[in-house]
Motif scaffolding. Sequence first.
Motif: not given
Length: 457
Positions: A101-115
């Motif tokens: 689906g070309k999406t990512a679900r991301v938690g609110p404590g993530c850094t951009t490096g985590d993603v």
Amino acid sequence: MTNDELDKFAASLRGAVIRAGSPEYDEARKLYNAMIDKRPLLIARCADVSDVIACVNFGRDSKLPIAVRGGGHNGPGLGSVDDGLVIDLSQMTGVRVDAKGKTARVGPGCTTGDVDHATHAFGMAVPFGIISTTGVAGLTLSGGHGYLSRQYGLAVDNLIEADVVLSDGSFVTTSDTENPELMWALRGGGGNFGIVTSFVFRLSPAKVLYGGPIVFEISEAAEVMRWYRSFQATAPDDFYIFLGLQSVPATDPFPREHWNKRMCVLLVAHNGEGAEAAVNAIRGQLPKPIIDWAAPIPYPALQAMFDPFYPKGMQWYWKGDFVKTLPDAAIEAHIEHAVAGNEFSCMHLYPIDGQVQRKRQDESAWSTRDATWSMVIVGVHPEPSEAAAIKNWATGYWQAVHPYNLAGAYPNFMMADEGEARVRASFGNNYARLAALKQKFDPHNLFHVNQNIRPAA
């Protein structure tokens, strides 16, 4: 508030609650910007959405001021509050990539490096900033611009869904079709409307770019800046360059003969076909550089390039503006003030044209769709004794160039002392709608430790 009440609250959470006086308190309350020293009553490290709901209800009912901390990279220290409750989301760091689906679900404590780490395996990315230690939540909610913005838009332009805990403790999901007014406000309105506990982003291709720094003597800065002004007007969307006035870091692998030398740097990032040829073409138009490290580079490595130079715990004072044009007089003022900065301080001009400008001003809370650059002047130093000096330098520099710029600034580049007029200017014609939505979703301004939008009367 009694110890029994605090004990009952702590027992209601799965995450840890750190109180003033606890052994870990002083470490837990430290901020990215060491110039700011706050002493919250409680720091609640939430483990899940249920913890966030409990924190919002407890803070509201106890009449405690509330601050929300995501990745903790906030310059003005708005992730903490004196004598209040810090709702700390730093433990909520999951990333799930849906490659199909070309999406990512991301938690609110993530850094951009985590993603970046999670999405890179699939050859995709979200257009975030330029430092991988930046928190996703704070960066996104105020817009989010970086290396891929000209090609794919702002981070908020790629935000397609969010889960949010509102000021009354209720939990909602928002998108373009579900609670769309809230989604509109989250796309640039900051943390004013609730606590986002999950972000869903659209992913776009970005694997290996052709990028890196091309560095010039400061004596060449005026020529380089005039060239940059001209280049930016016709640059293709997949060719991003930000311009900096700063110092060559006094560390390997930088050549020792250039350590601490003031410089003009072009940080190039090409994410398209013929990238090397495109960069070679501009090399032929510019003065001879003292350093040229532009080469094929994985996107996460490009994102992390500045991380070692700006760690947590330094003294910071930021000033920002949106910039539409760069006249010769502005270039002169920039160079005059930049050369007076210390070896850590800098000025950057980040492009926010291309795809960013192809959305209407009223399409999201981020309203400055007609600017060419987002400027930041960063006074920074490791020593507390230099705090006053870097603030004076950054403020004097900003006062000299602000007459050539637009009235508002990227909220993430504003300190906490800039006043309501600057906040209003930064949201422009969208401010009245944002104030009305603040009245709807947070009528008592529970979420006010931010670049605050007051509820409409």
